[in-house]
Write a protein that holds these residues in place. Structure first.
Motif, short mmCIF file in Angstrom:
data_model
loop_
_atom_site.label_atom_id
_atom_site.label_comp_id
_atom_site.label_asym_id
_atom_site.label_seq_id
_atom_site.Cartn_x
_atom_site.Cartn_y
_atom_site.Cartn_z
N UNK A 13 35.08 33.49 40.27
CA UNK A 13 34.70 32.48 41.27
C UNK A 13 33.51 32.92 42.11
N UNK A 14 32.65 33.75 41.55
CA UNK A 14 31.52 34.28 42.32
C UNK A 14 30.50 33.20 42.63
N UNK A 15 29.97 33.26 43.84
CA UNK A 15 28.76 32.52 44.22
C UNK A 15 27.84 33.53 44.91
N UNK A 16 26.52 33.37 44.80
CA UNK A 16 25.61 34.38 45.35
C UNK A 16 25.84 34.70 46.82
N UNK A 17 26.28 33.73 47.60
CA UNK A 17 26.50 34.00 49.02
C UNK A 17 27.59 35.04 49.24
N UNK B 245 21.65 42.31 41.01
CA UNK B 245 23.06 42.46 41.41
C UNK B 245 23.82 41.14 41.43
N UNK B 246 23.14 40.06 41.78
CA UNK B 246 23.79 38.76 41.81
C UNK B 246 24.13 38.30 40.40
N UNK B 247 23.22 38.48 39.46
CA UNK B 247 23.50 38.11 38.08
C UNK B 247 24.59 39.00 37.48
N UNK B 248 24.63 40.26 37.88
CA UNK B 248 25.67 41.16 37.37
C UNK B 248 27.06 40.66 37.76
N UNK B 249 27.21 40.24 39.01
CA UNK B 249 28.51 39.76 39.45
C UNK B 249 28.82 38.37 38.88
N UNK C 138 34.17 47.10 32.49
CA UNK C 138 33.01 46.52 33.15
C UNK C 138 33.22 45.06 33.56
N UNK C 139 34.43 44.55 33.36
CA UNK C 139 34.80 43.18 33.75
C UNK C 139 34.03 42.15 32.94
N UNK C 140 33.64 42.53 31.71
CA UNK C 140 32.84 41.65 30.86
C UNK C 140 33.63 41.12 29.66
N UNK C 141 34.78 41.68 29.38
CA UNK C 141 35.60 41.16 28.31
C UNK C 141 36.36 39.93 28.78
N UNK C 142 36.84 40.03 30.02
CA UNK C 142 37.46 38.89 30.70
C UNK C 142 36.96 38.91 32.13
N UNK C 143 36.59 37.77 32.65
CA UNK C 143 36.12 37.74 34.04
C UNK C 143 37.27 38.07 34.98
N UNK C 144 36.92 38.73 36.07
CA UNK C 144 37.92 39.25 37.00
C UNK C 144 38.06 38.35 38.23
N UNK C 145 39.24 38.39 38.81
CA UNK C 145 39.48 37.71 40.08
C UNK C 145 39.18 38.60 41.28
N UNK C 146 38.65 39.80 41.05
CA UNK C 146 38.29 40.67 42.16
C UNK C 146 37.29 39.99 43.09
N UNK C 147 37.33 40.39 44.36
CA UNK C 147 36.29 39.96 45.29
C UNK C 147 34.99 40.67 44.95
N UNK C 148 33.89 40.16 45.48
CA UNK C 148 32.58 40.80 45.23
C UNK C 148 32.60 42.24 45.73
N UNK C 149 33.17 42.48 46.90
CA UNK C 149 33.19 43.84 47.45
C UNK C 149 34.04 44.77 46.59
N UNK C 150 35.19 44.29 46.15
CA UNK C 150 36.05 45.11 45.29
C UNK C 150 35.37 45.40 43.96
N UNK C 151 34.62 44.44 43.44
CA UNK C 151 33.92 44.66 42.17
C UNK C 151 32.81 45.69 42.33
#
Length: 380
Positions: A68-72, A58-62, A30-43
């Motif tokens: 490096x996520x930002x809501x935009x 959905x924004x808080x989930x990502x 779920x990408x919660x043990x370590x944050x991922x470098x995936x893009x938002x779309x890939x996630x």
């Protein structure tokens, strides 16, 4: 074919995964043990969608899952029609990629058909094929608010219940919520059109579930047949798991339930550290297994929801540990954290640090404070 049953097996033939081992494996997927470098779309693709009953989750989930996520990042995908909001899993709204809108929705159509049957006695005189055609015609002419769509349908079927007509339309036709609804920082009423019209290409015929079983295990495994049925809202998935059995590993949990998994999927050691994470209401981590003890301690079962009110939750050491809320007044944001049990000084400091990060990512890191205390009487 009978619905799938929970299978209890001998530990002699299948390795046992402890609850903590399942926690770590699921958090890693779920990408919660370590944050991922995936893009938002890939996630969004990897997670098979983001629960989106409300606009902000959905924004808080990502934010909890990506480096490096930002809501935009997500808002731009939605504006570009690369992701959209529609009813899919468990009859709830999810944010999916365009591909999943056009493939996953047909797969779960059987669940929509089952939902529709519960409203059939309120659809007096309605031919469902004609209703589906009329819904498609109306919303492809121009995106329409649900109230307007119901009123137009009620003109043609005056003896049917308008609410049931709207539900039937949503069940029969894949309806996406058009922008600006769902964009970060933008307001907009729900307006609907078909997924095919919005994305400019047709949906696929109903696919076999096998590929989605593999994707589910990649995002939520190790898991049982019943786990996936709870996640998807589908029944009778045992046959697909049996077809895939030669390609999968099998385990059992501490109660003896058979679990399936991908051979190459990560299964971290049960003592792997799990940092705190803040999750929104309805996060799929808490909703996608029949047995939720891998994330929700038995003593806390049901405490993240009161009546119809879900609370935002946070994890400590990989398990549900409490709830949280944000209040804003005069440009100042307060994050209130309510732990279900005691937190050590170290855990409390880590939770506060994670809260600081969340506020910064979500653009609330200016004037703010973080408080530990009780707020549940305020109803979230």
């Amino acid at each position: 074919m009978a619905a799938a049953r929970t299978i209890t097996i001998s530990s002699a033939s299948h390795p046992v995964l402890s609850t903590r081992a399942l926690s770590r494996a699921t958090l890693e997927r779920q990408l919660l043990l370590r944050r991922s470098a995936l893009s938002a779309e890939a996630a969004v693709t990897h997670l098979l969608g983001l629960q989106a009953q409300n606009v902000k989750p959905p924004y808080f989930q990502l934010a909890a899952r990506l480096e490096d996520f930002v809501p935009d990042d997500l808002s731009a995908l939605m504006a570009a029609r690369r992701v959209a909001r529609l009813v899919t899993l468990r009859s709830t709204i999810h944010t999916h990629t365009a591909d999943d809108c056009l493939t996953l929705r047909p797969l779960v159509q059987a669940a929509r058909d089952r939902e529709l049957r519960t409203f059939r006695d309120r659809l007096t005189g309605v031919d469902l094929d004609r209703l589906a055609a009329r819904v498609r015609e109306l919303v492809e002419e121009r995106p329409r608010p649900l109230k307007e769509l119901r009123e137009a349908l009620a003109e043609e079927w005056p003896e049917a219940e308008p609410f049931a007509l709207g539900v039937a339309g949503r069940c029969l036709v894949p309806l996406v919520q058009t922008t600006p609804r769902g964009l970060w920082g933008r307001a907009g009423q729900v307006t609907l059109t078909t997924a095919e019209h919005w994305f400019g290409r047709p949906a696929v015929p109903v696919p076999a579930p096998d590929n989605t079983v593999l994707r589910y295990l990649a995002a939520f495994g190790p898991a049982s047949v019943k786990d996936m049925q709870v996640w998807s809202g589908l029944t009778r998935l045992r046959e697909a798991f049996e077809r895939l059995r030669p390609r999968l590993l099998t385990f059992q949990d501490e109660s003896g339930t058979e679990l399936f998994d991908l051979p190459e999927a990560p299964r971290p050691a049960e003592d792997t550290p799990a940092p705190p994470r803040f999750l929104p209401e309805y996060d799929n981590l808490l909703l996608s297994h029949s047995d939720r003890s891998r994330v929700v301690p038995p003593a806390y079962r049901g405490r993240a929801v009161r009546g119809n009110q879900p609370f935002r939750t946070f994890l400590v050491d990989g398990f549900l540990a409490g709830i949280w809320q944000l209040t804003e007044s005069g440009g100042h944001t307060t994050l209130t954290v309510e732990a279900f049990g005691g937190l050590t000084p170290g855990q409390r400091a880590e939770v506060a640090e994670e809260g600081e990060r969340m506020l910064a990512v979500m653009g609330m890191g200016g004037s703010h404070d973080i408080r530990f205390g009780s707020f549940s009487e305020l109803q979230g």
